[in-house]
Write a protein that holds these residues in place. Structure first.
Motif, PDB file in Angstrom:
ATOM      1  N   LEU A  30       0.832  -1.208   0.000  1.00 56.56           N
ATOM      2  CA  LEU A  30       0.000   0.000   0.000  1.00 56.56           C
ATOM      3  C   LEU A  30       0.865   1.256   0.000  1.00 56.56           C
ATOM      4  O   LEU A  30       0.558   2.243  -0.685  1.00 56.56           O
ATOM      5  CB  LEU A  30      -0.947  -0.005   1.209  1.00 56.56           C
ATOM      6  CG  LEU A  30      -2.034  -1.083   1.203  1.00 56.56           C
ATOM      7  CD1 LEU A  30      -2.892  -0.981   2.455  1.00 56.56           C
ATOM      8  CD2 LEU A  30      -2.905  -0.952  -0.041  1.00 56.56           C
ATOM      9  N   ALA A  31       1.953   1.229   0.775  1.00 56.94           N
ATOM     10  CA  ALA A  31       2.876   2.366   0.785  1.00 56.94           C
ATOM     11  C   ALA A  31       3.536   2.523  -0.573  1.00 56.94           C
ATOM     12  O   ALA A  31       3.763   3.645  -1.045  1.00 56.94           O
ATOM     13  CB  ALA A  31       3.938   2.177   1.868  1.00 56.94           C
ATOM     14  N   ALA A  56       1.083   4.177  -2.771  1.00 53.05           N
ATOM     15  CA  ALA A  56       0.927   5.573  -2.353  1.00 53.05           C
ATOM     16  C   ALA A  56       2.082   6.425  -2.867  1.00 53.05           C
ATOM     17  O   ALA A  56       1.871   7.525  -3.403  1.00 53.05           O
ATOM     18  CB  ALA A  56       0.838   5.656  -0.830  1.00 53.05           C
ATOM     19  N   LEU A 105       1.553   9.377  -5.523  1.00 47.49           N
ATOM     20  CA  LEU A 105       1.888  10.711  -5.034  1.00 47.49           C
ATOM     21  C   LEU A 105       3.031  11.321  -5.837  1.00 47.49           C
ATOM     22  O   LEU A 105       2.973  12.504  -6.216  1.00 47.49           O
ATOM     23  CB  LEU A 105       2.268  10.632  -3.552  1.00 47.49           C
ATOM     24  CG  LEU A 105       2.324  11.947  -2.770  1.00 47.49           C
ATOM     25  CD1 LEU A 105       0.970  12.634  -2.773  1.00 47.49           C
ATOM     26  CD2 LEU A 105       2.774  11.686  -1.329  1.00 47.49           C
ATOM     27  N   SER A 144       9.413   1.060   0.889  1.00 50.02           N
ATOM     28  CA  SER A 144       8.162   0.324   0.689  1.00 50.02           C
ATOM     29  C   SER A 144       8.419  -1.084   0.152  1.00 50.02           C
ATOM     30  O   SER A 144       7.611  -1.986   0.356  1.00 50.02           O
ATOM     31  CB  SER A 144       7.240   1.088  -0.268  1.00 50.02           C
ATOM     32  OG  SER A 144       7.755   1.096  -1.589  1.00 50.02           O
TER      33      SER A 144
END
Length: 253
Positions: A137-138, A141, A145, A214
């Motif tokens: 998930l990181a 993200a 981003l 991550s």
């Protein structure tokens, strides 16, 4: 919100990418494969591990980030530059669509293409090395981003550029060297002082480090600093774009 206007811009930009599929997707994948052959084969045979991670796997986040930054900037900058170049920007400015909606359309399309490219490169890397993603998930993200932040930066460059030379100046002479010097292919912990401290002033270090965290749960800097820098850079780009539309800088004159 004018969703029809946003969708029209987004669909047009995505269709342009499909018309240039070889340049948009195939070429970066081939380039990444060559990086694995050269760096993973030549250097990896002499540098077995970095921080307990096989060198071939270690460079994957850096390779993805290198493509992500250059493609996000390139896609967004060319998207807004061509309407300026052809004069159709005045039709957009007079259309019933706000500046925010226009930015969402262009930046959304550029970020989508970059995220898809990043995932394709990730899939390609799996054919060369064993990969593990400790924080998926990181990872997503950071991928989204970073794509949005640098697509906004590319939008600014597209508005600023007066010609194709200026359009390619920042990605070729600034972003790519900073990425190579930002720990994409090595850990800055391997550098002696004072070069390690100097590297901390390279903003790309924080992007690569956070993205690598991550994957492997470790990075050159704290992941909080990586997130803070990425979010801060995104906020600065939004502020600059708001000023551009308010002042009409290189859009209305």
């Amino acid at each position: 919100m004018n969703t029809h206007g946003i969708w029209a811009i987004y669909r047009f930009e995505m269709a342009r990418a499909l018309r240039t599929l070889w340049q948009s997707l195939v070429t970066p994948v081939i380039t990444t494969s060559l990086y694995f052959v050269v760096f993973g084969g030549a250097i990896g045979s002499r540098m077995q591990e970095v921080g307990g991670v096989g060198y071939g796997s270690f460079i994957v986040p850096g390779l993805i980030m290198l493509s992500l930054l250059t493609q996000s900037i390139g896609n967004a900058s060319i998207g807004i530059y061509f309407p300026k170049f052809t004069g159709t920007i005045y039709e957009l400015l007079s259309a019933p669509i706000s500046a925010m909606e226009m930015v969402i359309g262009y930046v959304g399309a550029a970020a989508t293409k970059s995220v898809v490219l990043g995932l394709i490169i990730l899939a390609t890397a799996a054919f060369f090395v064993d990969l593990r993603i400790e924080h998926p998930l990181a990872m997503l993200a950071f991928l989204i981003l970073t794509s949005v932040a640098f697509s906004l930066f590319g939008f600014i460059i597209g508005v600023w550029a007066k010609g194709f030379e200026q359009l390619n100046f920042v990605p070729a002479l600034l972003i790519t060297p900073l990425t190579f010097l930002g720990g994409a292919f090595y850990s800055i912990d391997m550098l002696p002082q004072p070069w390690r401290t100097v590297s901390l002033f390279n903003p790309v270090v924080y992007l690569v480090s956070g993205f690598r965290w991550s994957f492997f749960g470790q990075g050159d800097v704290d992941v909080v600093w990586s997130l803070a820098f990425t979010a801060g850079f995104l906020g600065v780009c939004l502020g600059v774009i708001a000023w551009i539309f308010k002042s009409g800088y290189r859009l209305k004159n």
